[in-house]
Design a protein around this motif. Structure first.
Motif, short mmCIF file in Angstrom:
data_model
loop_
_atom_site.label_atom_id
_atom_site.label_comp_id
_atom_site.label_asym_id
_atom_site.label_seq_id
_atom_site.Cartn_x
_atom_site.Cartn_y
_atom_site.Cartn_z
N GLN A 94 16.33 -16.35 5.24
CA GLN A 94 15.17 -15.83 4.47
C GLN A 94 15.18 -16.53 3.07
N ARG A 95 16.20 -16.60 2.58
CA ARG A 95 16.60 -17.34 1.32
C ARG A 95 16.03 -18.74 1.34
N ALA A 96 16.49 -19.38 2.37
CA ALA A 96 16.30 -20.89 2.73
C ALA A 96 14.70 -21.01 3.03
N SER A 97 14.14 -20.31 3.84
CA SER A 97 13.08 -20.25 4.30
C SER A 97 11.98 -20.17 2.79
N LEU A 98 12.24 -19.22 2.06
CA LEU A 98 11.56 -19.10 0.82
C LEU A 98 11.66 -20.34 -0.14
N PHE A 99 12.79 -20.66 -0.22
CA PHE A 99 13.17 -22.06 -1.04
C PHE A 99 12.32 -23.33 -0.86
N LEU A 100 12.30 -23.41 0.64
CA LEU A 100 11.37 -24.42 1.07
C LEU A 100 9.82 -24.42 0.97
N GLU A 101 9.40 -23.11 1.07
CA GLU A 101 8.12 -22.77 1.00
C GLU A 101 7.61 -23.19 -0.33
N LYS A 102 8.64 -22.57 -1.28
CA LYS A 102 8.23 -22.98 -2.74
C LYS A 102 8.05 -24.34 -3.21
N ALA A 103 8.95 -25.10 -2.45
CA ALA A 103 9.03 -26.45 -2.67
C ALA A 103 8.05 -27.24 -2.19
N GLY A 104 7.16 -26.65 -1.27
CA GLY A 104 6.15 -27.38 -0.45
C GLY A 104 6.45 -28.18 0.81
N ARG A 105 7.62 -27.68 1.31
CA ARG A 105 8.43 -27.94 2.55
C ARG A 105 8.00 -27.04 3.55
#
Length: 287
Positions: free
Chosen positions: A10-21
């Motif tokens: 969940q932490r990694a998915s949110l990080f990716l989403e915020k970064a536009g990935r």
């Protein structure tokens, strides 16, 4: 205590989403680092992950966000037609549209007399040739590429899957023509993106897939010109077929090119799953 699987994901998915990935990259990389399947991940959803695995996983996530490096270059594999293929910076990462091309060739091949001789032009990682060899047992499959490094990847994939494919180095279909053999099916996913469109591509594509496999001169048509020109001198069977993957706006132009270069019985366009023109099938009359 180490974080649990679902917390890390969940932490990694949110990080990716915020970064536009793409958030789904997190799951792909986590499965890779844990060396488990998606089903196994669900069973281990609340199990802790050791710190070293978390660090390696998060390093790959950060690298993907910062550089755009494709997840397939981090895992070194891509799935195609239900099989796992090695990929790297020397070959085009196979797309779902190419699976549709392969499916069409398999369907058409099963209506033709056997054994068939099939030539995959510009094989890259070998996904088309290897899949056809495995799905159409008894066929003789040849695969060409001008890149020695790409052929090395394709040969390793063929060896890993025990696929009987003959690899030839050279310019498009030329090395097969030089063998003076008869072909039943010629299939190709050549480079077809105009250089003028390079800035429109995602960084994960334009900065990492080899230019040789993506771009073509003459507004994206140079590879088709070369293949059709070379086909004029090759031997074709009574029931030969040409199958091209094409750009969504190239169907009319390439159809005309085929008509001008080859004696045809029929040529038609097939749309992909997104309803875009993607495949051209042409039935060639023996000269």
């Amino acid at each position: 205590m180490s974080d649990k699987c679902y917390e890390v994901l969940q932490r990694a998915s949110l990080f990716l989403e915020k970064a536009g990935r793409e958030p789904k990259v997190a799951e792909i990389l986590l499965l890779h680092h844990l060396q488990i399947t998606k089903e196994q991940l669900l069973m281990r959803w609340r199990d802790p992950i050791d710190e070293n695995t978390i660090k390696a996983f998060e390093k790959d996530i950060f690298t993907h966000v910062e550089t755009g490096v494709p997840v397939q270059h981090l895992t070194k594999v891509e799935h195609f037609y239900g099989r796992e293929f090695e990929v790297n910076q020397h070959v085009l990462i196979p797309r779902p549209e190419t699976e549709e091309l392969v499916q069409q060739v398999i369907q058409q091949a099963k209506t033709m007399d056997k054994p068939l001789t099939i030539v995959d032009v510009g094989t890259g990682s070998g996904v088309i040739a290897i899949t056809l060899a495995l799905e159409l047992p008894g066929s003789r499959v040849y695969a060409t590429d001008i890149s020695e490094k790409a052929l090395s990847v394709a040969k390793r994939n063929a060896d890993a899957m025990q696929a009987d494919v003959t690899f030839l180095q050279g310019n498009f279909i030329e090395p097969f023509v030089d063998m003076d053999q008869t072909a039943d099916i010629i299939v190709s996913n050549p480079p077809y993106i105009p250089w003028s469109q390079s800035d429109e591509l995602q960084d994960t594509v334009k900065n990492f897939d080899p230019d040789l496999a993506l771009f073509a001169e003459s507004n994206g048509l140079a590879a088709y010109h070369a293949i059709l020109r070379q086909m004029k001198t090759m031997k074709l069977s009574e029931q030969s077929m040409l199958a091209f993957e094409i750009g969504f706006d190239q169907a009319a132009t390439i159809t005309n090119m085929i008509r001008q270069n080859l004696p045809l019985r029929e040529v038609f366009t097939i749309k992909d799953i997104n309803q875009k023109d993607r495949i051209l099938l042409a039935y060639v009359i023996k000269r």
